[in-house]
Write a protein that holds these residues in place. Structure first.
Motif, short mmCIF file in Angstrom:
data_model
loop_
_atom_site.label_atom_id
_atom_site.label_comp_id
_atom_site.label_asym_id
_atom_site.label_seq_id
_atom_site.Cartn_x
_atom_site.Cartn_y
_atom_site.Cartn_z
N TRP A 172 11.38 -2.94 -7.03
CA TRP A 172 10.13 -2.23 -7.34
C TRP A 172 10.14 -1.75 -8.78
O TRP A 172 9.17 -1.97 -9.53
CB TRP A 172 9.96 -1.06 -6.37
CG TRP A 172 8.66 -0.33 -6.52
CD1 TRP A 172 7.49 -0.59 -5.88
CD2 TRP A 172 8.41 0.81 -7.36
NE1 TRP A 172 6.52 0.31 -6.27
CE2 TRP A 172 7.06 1.18 -7.18
CE3 TRP A 172 9.20 1.55 -8.24
CZ2 TRP A 172 6.48 2.26 -7.85
CZ3 TRP A 172 8.63 2.62 -8.94
CH2 TRP A 172 7.28 2.97 -8.73
N ALA A 204 8.61 -5.57 -2.44
CA ALA A 204 8.87 -4.52 -3.42
C ALA A 204 8.35 -4.93 -4.81
O ALA A 204 7.81 -4.09 -5.55
CB ALA A 204 10.36 -4.20 -3.47
N ASP A 207 4.61 -4.61 -4.84
CA ASP A 207 4.23 -3.19 -4.87
C ASP A 207 4.44 -2.59 -6.25
O ASP A 207 3.64 -1.76 -6.71
CB ASP A 207 5.06 -2.41 -3.85
CG ASP A 207 4.66 -2.72 -2.41
OD1 ASP A 207 3.57 -3.30 -2.21
OD2 ASP A 207 5.43 -2.38 -1.49
N GLY A 208 5.52 -3.00 -6.95
CA GLY A 208 5.76 -2.50 -8.30
C GLY A 208 4.68 -2.95 -9.26
O GLY A 208 4.23 -2.18 -10.13
#
Length: 345
Positions: A172, A204, A207-208
């Motif tokens: 992330w 992840a 999402d980052g």
């Protein structure tokens, strides 16, 4: 054998954990947790299991007397990726220093392959198993527990077994940093080529990317997100799709180096150039990306170090040691090279 009947205790008949579990009316993993001193067992169950272990003469083998097989099993879904080589290198470094060998296998996401691997493993002993980007199906989990074989998972797919330590990277944070870097170069339409959605590391990274855009006051445009699989072909397909949009992105963040190199080819076939016409960023920092043209800006995840830590962890578990943290993430780092440039620069 019926429940409650004494188990022979002479030297020719050694009681097994499975028999103790049947007599106690509990699962094999529960008996294993009692034997290993785990706290997640009720007092009543612990007392019942301990009583049966004592009555039937079950002998706990001290960690110092554990018979060493001299082998670590390293299991991938596939072996056709350069990052697999980096993980193998890390495991091998630790195994060699410990005087231990490494058995590398690929189970190709097929249940028949997993069964064949398990059958092969039963014919020999092993210190433990390291699974990489794998889903441990319940039957496989149950059999490994029954055999009391330590398991460590690198970049798990889905939710890993509660008792299995996992090794990963700060996916992330790495994705956030890469997206922030492109935003700092004035890019606002940033395409993203995601990895397999079943992998925790893929989710992840996506999402980052989203978090960086939101922090900058931008909404993630679903039209700029392409679902890939970490391989060159997906990068080429994703790059071709994104570049073919009516309003294409000015930068593409591919969530693996292999996909980033696929984007390079998509850019080339359109008669465009990196980074003059479009900026490209990858993720992994595989050895070859510093030699491509232009050298790729990418997020370095410490693949070799992840393999080393996984090997050290499985060897510790094999010796009966406890692991302090069930989830360990190693730091990622943005490596800036020549594949991204300021918008309009």
């Amino acid at each position: 054998m019926t429940k409650g009947r004494p188990v022979a205790s002479d030297d020719t008949r050694k009681v097994t954990i499975a028999e103790i579990a049947r007599l106690a009316g509990v699962s094999v993993p529960t008996v294993s947790r009692v034997i290993n001193g785990r706290a997640d067992v009720s007092p009543q169950t612990r007392e019942r299991v301990e009583g049966l272990l004592t009555r039937h003469g079950y002998r706990r083998r001290p960690p110092s007397m554990r018979t060493s097989s001299g082998l670590i099993d390293l299991v991938f879904n596939d072996l056709d990726s350069p990052w697999a080589v980096e993980i193998i290198r890390g495991v091998e470094d630790v195994a060699h220093a410990a005087g231990t060998g490494t058995v590398v296998s690929a189970i190709h996401r097929r249940s028949s392959s997993a069964k064949q691997w398990l059958d092969n493993m039963r014919t020999r002993s092993t210190e433990g198993v390291i699974f990489v980007t794998s889903t441990l199906e319940p039957p496989l989990q149950a059999e490994l527990r029954r055999l009391n074989i330590p398991v460590v998972i690198v970049d798990p797919a889905g939710v890993p077994p509660q008792e299995a330590p996992t090794i990963g990277a700060t996916n992330w944070a790495g994705s956030l940093r890469a997206t922030e870097y492109l935003l700092g170069l004035s890019h606002r339409r940033i395409g993203f080529i995601a990895g397999p959605p079943q992998l925790m590391c893929s989710r992840a990274r996506l999402d980052g990317y989203r978090a960086a855009l939101e922090t900058a006051g931008l909404s993630a445009d679903d039209k700029l997100i392409y679902s890939g699989n970490f391989y060159h072909e997906a990068g080429f397909a994703g790059g071709s799709h994104l570049l073919g949009l009516p309003d294409p992105p000015t930068a593409i963040f591919a969530s693996s180096d292999q996909m980033a190199l696929g984007v390079y080819e998509a850019v080339r076939r359109r008669g465009l150039r990196v980074p003059d016409d479009i900026s490209v960023v990858g993720f992994d920092d595989l050895p070859e990306v510093r030699w491509c043209s232009p050298p790729l800006t990418t997020v370095r995840q410490p693949l070799s170090e992840m393999g080393m830590l996984a090997a050290r962890t499985v060897l510790r578990l094999a010796q009966g040691e406890r692991v302090e943290s069930p989830r360990i993430e190693l730091a990622t780092e943005l490596v800036i090279r020549d594949s991204a440039a300021p918008l309009g620069g």
